[in-house]
Scaffold this motif. Structure first.
Motif, mmCIF file in Angstrom:
data_model
loop_
_atom_site.group_PDB
_atom_site.id
_atom_site.type_symbol
_atom_site.label_atom_id
_atom_site.label_comp_id
_atom_site.label_asym_id
_atom_site.label_seq_id
_atom_site.Cartn_x
_atom_site.Cartn_y
_atom_site.Cartn_z
ATOM 1 N N ARG A 80 48.247 41.772 37.822
ATOM 2 C CA ARG A 80 47.846 40.614 38.625
ATOM 3 C C ARG A 80 48.648 40.519 39.923
ATOM 4 N NH1 ARG A 80 46.924 37.809 33.520
ATOM 5 N NH2 ARG A 80 49.166 37.449 33.359
ATOM 6 N N PRO A 129 44.359 43.488 42.361
ATOM 7 C CA PRO A 129 43.616 43.067 43.553
ATOM 8 C C PRO A 129 43.892 43.991 44.736
ATOM 9 C CG PRO A 129 44.664 41.180 42.505
ATOM 10 C CD PRO A 129 45.213 42.396 41.819
ATOM 11 N N GLY A 149 35.788 40.739 38.060
ATOM 12 C CA GLY A 149 36.145 41.010 39.446
ATOM 13 C C GLY A 149 35.014 41.678 40.207
ATOM 14 N N ASP A 215 39.824 41.165 46.485
ATOM 15 C CA ASP A 215 41.107 40.498 46.270
ATOM 16 C C ASP A 215 41.114 39.780 44.921
ATOM 17 O OD1 ASP A 215 43.666 39.624 46.746
ATOM 18 O OD2 ASP A 215 43.047 37.888 47.949
ATOM 19 N N CYS A 216 40.965 40.561 43.857
ATOM 20 C CA CYS A 216 40.922 40.001 42.498
ATOM 21 C C CYS A 216 41.172 41.127 41.503
ATOM 22 C CB CYS A 216 39.565 39.350 42.224
ATOM 23 S SG CYS A 216 38.141 40.403 42.566
ATOM 24 N N ASN A 218 40.402 43.552 38.629
ATOM 25 C CA ASN A 218 39.154 44.183 38.224
ATOM 26 C C ASN A 218 39.266 44.769 36.831
ATOM 27 O OD1 ASN A 218 36.614 45.161 40.212
ATOM 28 N ND2 ASN A 218 38.286 44.072 41.224
#
Length: 301
Positions: A80, A129, A149, A215-216, A218
């Protein structure tokens, strides 16, 4: 529903990019708690952990790591907040509850294509991200199932410009990793796909590709498999690699299952038994350990 492939799948399979829909992203096994459980239960020595450099021309930077001491929760925290790419390889073979999901996905492919899938390997990809996955190709056929994501995938033609024959042969012979040198002009010939949860796709064997995460975090399922024609093409490439490296020949690239390549595929079985050619260990040694107390969560080894 599980995975729903279009009615045109059988006709397009092996030649075209094929899109599908699924509902696997709704299952609890892919919640944070479910993924932490997977990481805690999966054999840690088989967990693939990588850090990649930014996207640029040439051969992308790839650094391999390990996480023998970190808990599943600590690994997820590093994903994360850091820049890591994880592959829980062969999850369908090592975790019973993942085996059931693998059976659903591979079964859907067999029903849609009319072909038996072999050498099934369902990897759970968990990545940070903004991470970029280097330009590369896979020798097996791949079905990519997006779970959490969003990310963008660029798919390139499998030809001598984008994937030179000698480099594919080196991958088959385990002389190198799957990464290939990238050129900016390649994007002119790429298919760009924006992936979101509930989407899946499969593409022709050994087609090069690269991936950019949004921007997350996945989470995806990378389902590698072979069909009989795909196995024969891979074996023809194996024979070509010996013809090139040991006999100085310049064989035609085995991209289609022609009568000549079928003969080479048969020859590969004998060559694997009698040749003195030995594959070089392509495995990149780990150079960092995932550690939340270290800078960028990566402690050099």
């Amino acid at each position: 529903m599980t995975v729903q492939w279009p009615q045109t799948t059988a006709a397009a399979f092996g030649n075209d990019l094929i899109y599908a829909t699924h509902d696997l992203h709704k299952r609890d096994v892919f919640s944070d708690e479910g993924i932490i459980r997977i990481l805690d239960e999966f054999p840690r020595d088989q967990l693939a952990i990588w850090k990649f450099g930014g996207h640029s021309e040439g051969l992308g930077e790839s650094i391999r790591g390990q996480a023998p001491k970190a808990s599943g929760a600590e690994i997820m925290e590093a994903v994360r907040s850091g820049k890591f790419w994880l592959n829980v390889r062969r999850s369908n073979l090592l975790l019973d509850y993942m085996a059931e999901i693998g059976q659903e996905i591979f079964g859907s492919l067999e029903d849609a294509t009319g072909r038996k899938t072999r050498k099934q390997d369902m990897g759970l990809l968990i990545s940070s991200p903004g991470i970029h996955v280097n330009y590369h190709l896979d020798i097996p056929i791949v079905a990519l199932v997006q779970i959490r994501g969003e990310k963008t995938l660029w798919l390139y033609p499998n030809d001598d410009i984008h994937a030179p024959a000698d480099q594919i042969e080196d991958i088959v012979h385990m002389r190198r990793e799957e990464d290939l040198p990238f050129r900016d002009g390649f994007d002119d010939n790429a298919i760009k796909i924006d992936l979101k949860p509930g989407m899946a796709l499969t593409w022709p064997q050994a087609a090069p590709h690269r991936v950019q995460n949004a921007d997350c975090v996945n989470v995806s399922l990378s389902c590698e498999y072979m069909t009989l024609p795909a196995l024969m093409k891979a074996n023809a490439i194996y024979t070509n690699g010996i013809l090139r490296s040991q006999f100085g020949m310049n064989p035609q690239t085995a991209r289609k299952l022609t009568p000549m390549n079928m003969s080479k595929a048969v020859a590969a079985q004998a060559l694997k038994k009698i040749t003195r050619h030995k594959p070089i260990n392509k495995s990149t040694p780990p150079t960092f350990e995932l550690d939340l107390s270290a800078e960028n969560y990566a402690r050099p080894l």
